[in-house]
Design an enzyme around this catalytic site. Structure first.
Site, mmCIF file in Angstrom:
data_model
loop_
_atom_site.group_PDB
_atom_site.id
_atom_site.type_symbol
_atom_site.label_atom_id
_atom_site.label_comp_id
_atom_site.label_asym_id
_atom_site.label_seq_id
_atom_site.Cartn_x
_atom_site.Cartn_y
_atom_site.Cartn_z
ATOM 1 N N GLU A 58 0.797 -1.232 0.000
ATOM 2 C CA GLU A 58 0.000 0.000 0.000
ATOM 3 C C GLU A 58 0.831 1.285 0.000
ATOM 4 O O GLU A 58 0.615 2.187 0.830
ATOM 5 C CB GLU A 58 -0.986 -0.032 1.189
ATOM 6 C CG GLU A 58 -1.897 -1.246 1.116
ATOM 7 C CD GLU A 58 -2.775 -1.454 2.340
ATOM 8 O OE1 GLU A 58 -2.674 -0.670 3.295
ATOM 9 O OE2 GLU A 58 -3.553 -2.419 2.337
ATOM 10 N N GLU B 254 -6.054 -10.166 -2.563
ATOM 11 C CA GLU B 254 -6.869 -10.130 -1.327
ATOM 12 C C GLU B 254 -8.356 -10.073 -1.677
ATOM 13 O O GLU B 254 -9.112 -9.293 -1.102
ATOM 14 C CB GLU B 254 -6.469 -8.922 -0.467
ATOM 15 C CG GLU B 254 -5.001 -8.892 -0.099
ATOM 16 C CD GLU B 254 -4.614 -7.757 0.849
ATOM 17 O OE1 GLU B 254 -5.505 -7.123 1.427
ATOM 18 O OE2 GLU B 254 -3.399 -7.529 1.002
HETATM 19 O O1 G3I Z 1 -3.661 -9.147 17.928
HETATM 20 C C1 G3I Z 1 -4.291 -8.030 18.568
HETATM 21 C C2 G3I Z 1 -4.821 -8.421 19.914
HETATM 22 O O2 G3I Z 1 -3.750 -8.783 20.748
HETATM 23 C C3 G3I Z 1 -5.578 -7.237 20.498
HETATM 24 O O3 G3I Z 1 -6.186 -7.633 21.684
HETATM 25 C C4 G3I Z 1 -6.660 -6.767 19.550
HETATM 26 C C5 G3I Z 1 -7.382 -5.523 20.032
HETATM 27 O O4 G3I Z 1 -8.186 -4.965 19.036
HETATM 28 O O5 G3I Z 1 -6.080 -6.459 18.295
HETATM 29 C C6 G3I Z 1 -5.429 -7.547 17.698
HETATM 30 O O6 G3I Z 1 -4.892 -7.109 16.474
HETATM 31 C C7 G3I Z 1 -5.831 -6.986 15.401
HETATM 32 C C8 G3I Z 1 -5.285 -7.806 14.250
HETATM 33 O O7 G3I Z 1 -6.084 -7.633 13.102
HETATM 34 C C9 G3I Z 1 -5.259 -9.290 14.560
HETATM 35 O O8 G3I Z 1 -6.533 -9.720 14.838
HETATM 36 C C10 G3I Z 1 -5.939 -5.542 15.021
HETATM 37 O O9 G3I Z 1 -6.598 -4.816 16.042
HETATM 38 C C11 G3I Z 1 -6.714 -5.407 13.741
HETATM 39 O O10 G3I Z 1 -6.663 -4.062 13.302
HETATM 40 C C12 G3I Z 1 -6.089 -6.287 12.679
HETATM 41 O O11 G3I Z 1 -6.823 -6.155 11.478
HETATM 42 C C13 G3I Z 1 -6.185 -6.634 10.338
HETATM 43 C C14 G3I Z 1 -5.906 -5.475 9.401
HETATM 44 O O12 G3I Z 1 -5.335 -5.975 8.207
HETATM 45 C C15 G3I Z 1 -4.949 -4.458 10.002
HETATM 46 O O13 G3I Z 1 -4.761 -3.440 9.126
HETATM 47 C C16 G3I Z 1 -7.081 -7.647 9.674
HETATM 48 O O14 G3I Z 1 -7.200 -8.806 10.493
HETATM 49 C C17 G3I Z 1 -6.525 -8.053 8.311
HETATM 50 O O15 G3I Z 1 -7.455 -8.828 7.610
HETATM 51 C C18 G3I Z 1 -6.224 -6.795 7.499
HETATM 52 O O16 G3I Z 1 -5.663 -7.194 6.285
HETATM 53 C C19 G3I Z 1 -5.364 -6.112 5.409
HETATM 54 C C20 G3I Z 1 -4.110 -6.501 4.629
HETATM 55 O O17 G3I Z 1 -3.075 -6.832 5.514
HETATM 56 C C21 G3I Z 1 -3.710 -5.388 3.686
HETATM 57 N N1 G3I Z 1 -4.802 -5.003 2.822
HETATM 58 C C22 G3I Z 1 -6.056 -4.689 3.493
HETATM 59 C C23 G3I Z 1 -6.485 -5.843 4.385
HETATM 60 C C24 G3I Z 1 -7.842 -5.589 5.004
HETATM 61 O O18 G3I Z 1 -7.807 -4.474 5.851
#
Ligand code: G3I
Length: 328
Positions: free
Chosen positions: A147, A254
């Site tokens: 990105e 994705e």
């Molecule tokens: O692991 C922590 C956990 O310890 C904590 O308690 C919790 C609190 O909210 O957060 C957890 O982390 C989360 C992580 O996913 C794992 O579950 C984050 O908050 C959350 O923001 C994160 O979201 C991910 C996101 O990327 C972050 O930008 C999504 O799962 C994931 O599907 C998404 O994937 C992205 C690609 O990497 C790039 N392109 C867009 C795509 C969709 O947004």
């Protein structure tokens, strides 16, 4: 990913539920992955665990969050490879292509990086790339930079900033990836260019800088619902044709589709757009971003709900299994 946000206990609960429901309602035939024997793969993400039916459908693996710098090194100097290892070991054991996602990205970078001096940032980012490459030497590909048009890393200047090309930090990132991961395909991944010619031309310009330096093998078009739900087949084809002029591989990296949330809406959009990707000679493989309802990052994008296939998944697996992908 709701289940990842919970405690370890809830993850186990999910696993148990998934297994039990899968056993009771198994609509999944015991067969190979849908793209077995085809010229292109159809892959998916793995988050904290491998669902029991995963290998019934998918033959390429991208960790959803496990190979992001912020996931691995949330605390400086303390590496947590747990989720990444699960995905990598599974992919390698099955002979599926494994893609690292991602080395340099302005989102999910470790919180501590932005406060370091530029020279310390440079040391740390290089150490991270070196460590990830050493740990996953059989990676088939890597999203070296993710990105670049949307999420610029806090350590951009440590990698050369804009420099003379305007994108020196990306060029440096690819040099480092090439140095430490010499056997992987090097990719640049982006969203939001699918139906936006101006964003596309910016992304193409960066890819060209990399190609001129023999640093890039392909581009990833994320193809999320917020773009694809609003596109038709001819727009999708025009986008892929435009990118094909770059002369590098194209990956749909994705993919997810919601299209109103109903089974019928999702199915219709899959039927409309997926064949365009599968039949485009420059597209070398397609990865979906989750498939288990309730576990996808976007509600409504799931394809497999309570142990049953939604209609789009049933259609997709039939289409892929019976249709040869176009490669020339
Ligand atoms: O692991 C922590 C956990 O310890 C904590 O308690 C919790 C609190 O909210 O957060 C957890 O982390 C989360 C992580 O996913 C794992 O579950 C984050 O908050 C959350 O923001 C994160 O979201 C991910 C996101 O990327 C972050 O930008 C999504 O799962 C994931 O599907 C998404 O994937 C992205 C690609 O990497 C790039 N392109 C867009 C795509 C969709 O947004």
């Amino acid at each position: 990913m709701r289940f990842l946000n919970g405690s370890i206990g809830s993850i186990f609960k999910q696993m148990c539920l998934a297994g039990c429901v899968g056993l009771i309602f198994s609509s999944v035939p015991a067969s190979a992955q849908m793209a077995t024997g085809k010229a292109k793969f159809v892959g998916n993400v793995i988050a904290g665990y491998v669902p029991s039916e995963y290998g019934t459908y998918w033959n390429q693996v991208t960790p959803e969050n496990g190979t992001k710098w912020g996931s691995v090194e949330g605390t400086r100097g303390s590496m947590n490879w747990g989720a990444a290892d699960v995905a990598y070991n599974y992919a390698v054991s099955k002979g599926y292509k494994f893609k690292m996602h991602t080395l340099v990205w302005g989102s999910q970078e470790p919180g501590w990086v932005k406060n370091l001096s530029s020279s310390d940032q440079r040391v740390e980012v290089e150490q991270w790339i070196k460590a990830a490459c050493a740990r996953y030497p059989k990676s088939w590909a890597i999203d070296v930079v993710n990105e670049p048009l949307h999420q610029v890393p806090s350590f951009k200047n440590a990698l050369g900033g804009n420099g003379t090309t305007g994108w020196d930090w990306i060029i440096t990132s690819f040099h480092l990836a090439k140095q430490y991961c010499p056997n992987a395909k090097l990719l640049m991944n982006e969203y939001g260019t699918e139906n936006d010619p101006s964003a596309r031309s910016k992304f193409k310009a960066i890819a060209k800088l990399l190609k001129d330096r023999n640093l890039i093998d392909g581009i990833g078009l994320q193809s999320h619902y917020f773009n694809l739900d609003y596109m038709n087949a001819s727009q999708m084809k025009a986008t892929l044709d435009d990118y094909a002029s770059l002369g590098v591989d194209i990956y749909i990296s994705e993919l997810d589709i919601v299209n109103g949330g109903s089974d019928a809406g999702q199915l219709a959009k899959y039927k409309e757009l997926f064949p365009v990707m599968w039949q485009h000679s420059s597209v070398k493989g397609i990865t979906l971003w989750g498939y288990r309802s309730g576990e996808t990052w976007k509600d409504g994008s799931g394809l497999y709900s309570n142990g049953k296939e939604r209609p789009a998944l049933t259609w997709l697996k039939g289409y892929v299994a019976t249709t040869n992908a176009k490669t020339k």
